[in-house]
Design a protein around this motif. Structure first.
Motif, PDB file in Angstrom:
ATOM      1  N   GLY A  27       0.784  -1.231   0.000  1.00 46.88           N
ATOM      2  CA  GLY A  27       0.000   0.000   0.000  1.00 46.88           C
ATOM      3  C   GLY A  27       0.815   1.279   0.000  1.00 46.88           C
ATOM      4  O   GLY A  27       0.305   2.348   0.347  1.00 46.88           O
ATOM      5  N   LEU A  28       2.084   1.203  -0.415  1.00 44.99           N
ATOM      6  CA  LEU A  28       2.927   2.395  -0.467  1.00 44.99           C
ATOM      7  C   LEU A  28       2.788   3.059  -1.838  1.00 44.99           C
ATOM      8  O   LEU A  28       2.811   2.378  -2.863  1.00 44.99           O
ATOM      9  CB  LEU A  28       4.391   2.022  -0.218  1.00 44.99           C
ATOM     10  CG  LEU A  28       4.690   1.356   1.120  1.00 44.99           C
ATOM     11  CD1 LEU A  28       6.160   0.957   1.187  1.00 44.99           C
ATOM     12  CD2 LEU A  28       4.336   2.275   2.277  1.00 44.99           C
ATOM     13  N   PRO A  29       2.663   4.378  -1.886  1.00 46.36           N
ATOM     14  CA  PRO A  29       2.514   5.052  -3.183  1.00 46.36           C
ATOM     15  C   PRO A  29       3.814   5.066  -3.983  1.00 46.36           C
ATOM     16  O   PRO A  29       4.901   5.271  -3.431  1.00 46.36           O
ATOM     17  CB  PRO A  29       2.085   6.472  -2.808  1.00 46.36           C
ATOM     18  CG  PRO A  29       2.505   6.655  -1.390  1.00 46.36           C
ATOM     19  CD  PRO A  29       2.548   5.303  -0.753  1.00 46.36           C
ATOM     20  N   GLY A  87      -0.341   2.458  11.465  1.00 45.22           N
ATOM     21  CA  GLY A  87      -1.423   2.400  12.436  1.00 45.22           C
ATOM     22  C   GLY A  87      -2.033   1.008  12.499  1.00 45.22           C
ATOM     23  O   GLY A  87      -1.901   0.208  11.577  1.00 45.22           O
ATOM     24  N   LYS A  88      -2.732   0.726  13.584  1.00 42.22           N
ATOM     25  CA  LYS A  88      -3.342  -0.594  13.802  1.00 42.22           C
ATOM     26  C   LYS A  88      -4.327  -0.947  12.685  1.00 42.22           C
ATOM     27  O   LYS A  88      -4.341  -2.082  12.202  1.00 42.22           O
ATOM     28  CB  LYS A  88      -4.045  -0.612  15.171  1.00 42.22           C
ATOM     29  CG  LYS A  88      -4.893  -1.843  15.442  1.00 42.22           C
ATOM     30  CD  LYS A  88      -4.071  -3.068  15.740  1.00 42.22           C
ATOM     31  CE  LYS A  88      -4.908  -4.172  16.362  1.00 42.22           C
ATOM     32  NZ  LYS A  88      -4.973  -5.367  15.563  1.00 42.22           N
ATOM     33  N   GLU A  89      -5.156   0.000  12.267  1.00 44.00           N
ATOM     34  CA  GLU A  89      -6.127  -0.271  11.198  1.00 44.00           C
ATOM     35  C   GLU A  89      -5.414  -0.648   9.901  1.00 44.00           C
ATOM     36  O   GLU A  89      -5.805  -1.599   9.217  1.00 44.00           O
ATOM     37  CB  GLU A  89      -7.009   0.959  10.991  1.00 44.00           C
ATOM     38  CG  GLU A  89      -8.166   0.729  10.050  1.00 44.00           C
ATOM     39  CD  GLU A  89      -9.084   1.943   9.983  1.00 44.00           C
ATOM     40  OE1 GLU A  89      -9.282   2.441   8.851  1.00 44.00           O
ATOM     41  OE2 GLU A  89      -9.569   2.381  11.037  1.00 44.00           O
ATOM     42  N   ASP A  90      -4.356   0.072   9.548  1.00 43.53           N
ATOM     43  CA  ASP A  90      -3.573  -0.251   8.350  1.00 43.53           C
ATOM     44  C   ASP A  90      -2.864  -1.594   8.500  1.00 43.53           C
ATOM     45  O   ASP A  90      -2.744  -2.352   7.540  1.00 43.53           O
ATOM     46  CB  ASP A  90      -2.558   0.852   8.054  1.00 43.53           C
ATOM     47  CG  ASP A  90      -3.216   2.143   7.604  1.00 43.53           C
ATOM     48  OD1 ASP A  90      -4.299   2.088   6.984  1.00 43.53           O
ATOM     49  OD2 ASP A  90      -2.649   3.214   7.875  1.00 43.53           O
ATOM     50  N   PHE A  91      -2.378  -1.886   9.709  1.00 42.01           N
ATOM     51  CA  PHE A  91      -1.722  -3.160  10.004  1.00 42.01           C
ATOM     52  C   PHE A  91      -2.688  -4.317   9.742  1.00 42.01           C
ATOM     53  O   PHE A  91      -2.327  -5.308   9.099  1.00 42.01           O
ATOM     54  CB  PHE A  91      -1.256  -3.145  11.465  1.00 42.01           C
ATOM     55  CG  PHE A  91      -0.575  -4.389  11.945  1.00 42.01           C
ATOM     56  CD1 PHE A  91       0.775  -4.599  11.710  1.00 42.01           C
ATOM     57  CD2 PHE A  91      -1.273  -5.341  12.680  1.00 42.01           C
ATOM     58  CE1 PHE A  91       1.417  -5.738  12.187  1.00 42.01           C
ATOM     59  CE2 PHE A  91      -0.641  -6.481  13.155  1.00 42.01           C
ATOM     60  CZ  PHE A  91       0.710  -6.679  12.898  1.00 42.01           C
ATOM     61  N   VAL A  96      -4.826  -8.628   5.548  1.00 43.90           N
ATOM     62  CA  VAL A  96      -5.854  -9.094   4.614  1.00 43.90           C
ATOM     63  C   VAL A  96      -5.298  -9.080   3.187  1.00 43.90           C
ATOM     64  O   VAL A  96      -5.450 -10.055   2.443  1.00 43.90           O
ATOM     65  CB  VAL A  96      -7.130  -8.223   4.723  1.00 43.90           C
ATOM     66  CG1 VAL A  96      -8.115  -8.548   3.609  1.00 43.90           C
ATOM     67  CG2 VAL A  96      -7.772  -8.397   6.099  1.00 43.90           C
ATOM     68  N   ARG A  97      -4.626  -7.997   2.805  1.00 47.18           N
ATOM     69  CA  ARG A  97      -4.058  -7.910   1.450  1.00 47.18           C
ATOM     70  C   ARG A  97      -2.980  -8.968   1.230  1.00 47.18           C
ATOM     71  O   ARG A  97      -2.889  -9.543   0.140  1.00 47.18           O
ATOM     72  CB  ARG A  97      -3.494  -6.517   1.183  1.00 47.18           C
ATOM     73  CG  ARG A  97      -4.548  -5.451   0.981  1.00 47.18           C
ATOM     74  CD  ARG A  97      -3.970  -4.163   0.406  1.00 47.18           C
ATOM     75  NE  ARG A  97      -2.831  -3.634   1.145  1.00 47.18           N
ATOM     76  CZ  ARG A  97      -2.912  -2.870   2.225  1.00 47.18           C
ATOM     77  NH1 ARG A  97      -4.093  -2.560   2.735  1.00 47.18           N
ATOM     78  NH2 ARG A  97      -1.817  -2.415   2.807  1.00 47.18           N
ATOM     79  N   VAL A 132      13.225  -9.393   3.395  1.00 45.90           N
ATOM     80  CA  VAL A 132      12.304  -9.604   4.505  1.00 45.90           C
ATOM     81  C   VAL A 132      11.823  -8.259   5.046  1.00 45.90           C
ATOM     82  O   VAL A 132      12.622  -7.365   5.324  1.00 45.90           O
ATOM     83  CB  VAL A 132      12.964 -10.431   5.632  1.00 45.90           C
ATOM     84  CG1 VAL A 132      12.004 -10.615   6.805  1.00 45.90           C
ATOM     85  CG2 VAL A 132      13.416 -11.788   5.091  1.00 45.90           C
ATOM     86  N   ILE A 133      10.510  -8.154   5.189  1.00 40.02           N
ATOM     87  CA  ILE A 133       9.875  -6.943   5.685  1.00 40.02           C
ATOM     88  C   ILE A 133       9.192  -7.274   7.005  1.00 40.02           C
ATOM     89  O   ILE A 133       8.475  -8.276   7.104  1.00 40.02           O
ATOM     90  CB  ILE A 133       8.838  -6.422   4.674  1.00 40.02           C
ATOM     91  CG1 ILE A 133       9.495  -6.190   3.320  1.00 40.02           C
ATOM     92  CG2 ILE A 133       8.156  -5.154   5.202  1.00 40.02           C
ATOM     93  CD1 ILE A 133       8.528  -6.054   2.177  1.00 40.02           C
ATOM     94  N   GLU A 134       9.423  -6.448   7.993  1.00 43.10           N
ATOM     95  CA  GLU A 134       8.678  -6.516   9.245  1.00 43.10           C
ATOM     96  C   GLU A 134       7.711  -5.338   9.231  1.00 43.10           C
ATOM     97  O   GLU A 134       8.074  -4.237   8.830  1.00 43.10           O
ATOM     98  CB  GLU A 134       9.610  -6.384  10.448  1.00 43.10           C
ATOM     99  CG  GLU A 134       8.876  -6.315  11.767  1.00 43.10           C
ATOM    100  CD  GLU A 134       9.784  -6.027  12.960  1.00 43.10           C
ATOM    101  OE1 GLU A 134       9.244  -5.847  14.062  1.00 43.10           O
ATOM    102  OE2 GLU A 134      11.022  -5.949  12.784  1.00 43.10           O
ATOM    103  N   VAL A 135       6.484  -5.566   9.655  1.00 46.72           N
ATOM    104  CA  VAL A 135       5.515  -4.491   9.804  1.00 46.72           C
ATOM    105  C   VAL A 135       4.963  -4.565  11.214  1.00 46.72           C
ATOM    106  O   VAL A 135       4.708  -5.648  11.726  1.00 46.72           O
ATOM    107  CB  VAL A 135       4.384  -4.575   8.754  1.00 46.72           C
ATOM    108  CG1 VAL A 135       3.356  -3.478   8.968  1.00 46.72           C
ATOM    109  CG2 VAL A 135       4.956  -4.487   7.344  1.00 46.72           C
ATOM    110  N   ARG A 136       4.800  -3.401  11.816  1.00 43.73           N
ATOM    111  CA  ARG A 136       4.336  -3.304  13.206  1.00 43.73           C
ATOM    112  C   ARG A 136       3.459  -2.080  13.367  1.00 43.73           C
ATOM    113  O   ARG A 136       3.396  -1.229  12.503  1.00 43.73           O
ATOM    114  CB  ARG A 136       5.518  -3.196  14.149  1.00 43.73           C
ATOM    115  CG  ARG A 136       6.366  -1.976  13.862  1.00 43.73           C
ATOM    116  CD  ARG A 136       7.504  -1.737  14.830  1.00 43.73           C
ATOM    117  NE  ARG A 136       8.332  -2.906  14.957  1.00 43.73           N
ATOM    118  CZ  ARG A 136       8.983  -3.224  16.088  1.00 43.73           C
ATOM    119  NH1 ARG A 136       8.930  -2.435  17.119  1.00 43.73           N
ATOM    120  NH2 ARG A 136       9.699  -4.308  16.139  1.00 43.73           N
TER     121      ARG A 136
END
Length: 139
Positions: A27-29, A87-91, A96-97, A132-136
């Motif tokens: 979701g990054l532009p 943010g939590k909602e984006d996380f 889901v994506r 490898v990507i970490e998302v938090r």
């Protein structure tokens, strides 16, 4: 001192495929995406924040990964992972994506320390080239 991370360079085998992944899955532009598609830019980027982009550079054995840095034997070494905070909602929407695009979450964590303190949850997954990507998220 006012220092910010300007950019990271990810070596990729398919710049358009990687651009699609970072734009549509994470979701990054895109930055200079159209210019790249038109052959007017050597590589596309994606914006992480107002101050930071990821450059999606084609790995080309014929020119060598040291081109541009001038430091023999340094460019192209593996990085363990990089981390994106959102943010939590984006996380939750990202997870889901990832599932919709068949991207496996390869690791998870809780109460993990980072630049903004302790993150309650983290996920790890690879991009199409195995970076490898970490998302938090932080509360």
């Amino acid at each position: 001192m006012d220092v910010r991370l300007d950019h990271l360079v990810c070596w990729v085998s398919d710049q358009l495929g990687s651009l699609h992944f970072y734009e549509q899955v994470i979701g990054l532009p895109g930055v200079r995406a159209e210019e790249f598609r038109e052959g007017k830019a050597a590589f596309p980027s994606v914006r992480v924040s107002p101050d930071t982009v990821l450059d999606l550079m084609a790995y080309d054995d014929s020119r060598g990964v040291e081109e541009g840095t001038g430091v023999e034997g340094s460019a192209g070494h593996p990085v363990n992972h990089f981390c994106l905070a959102m943010g939590k909602e984006d996380f939750d929407a990202l997870q889901v994506r990832l599932k919709q695009h068949g991207v496996e979450i390869t690791g998870t964590g809780t109460n993990s320390f980072g630049a903004q303190g302790i993150a309650p949850e983290t996920v790890y997954f690879p991009d199409p080239d195995g970076n490898v990507i970490e998302v938090r998220y932080y509360e």
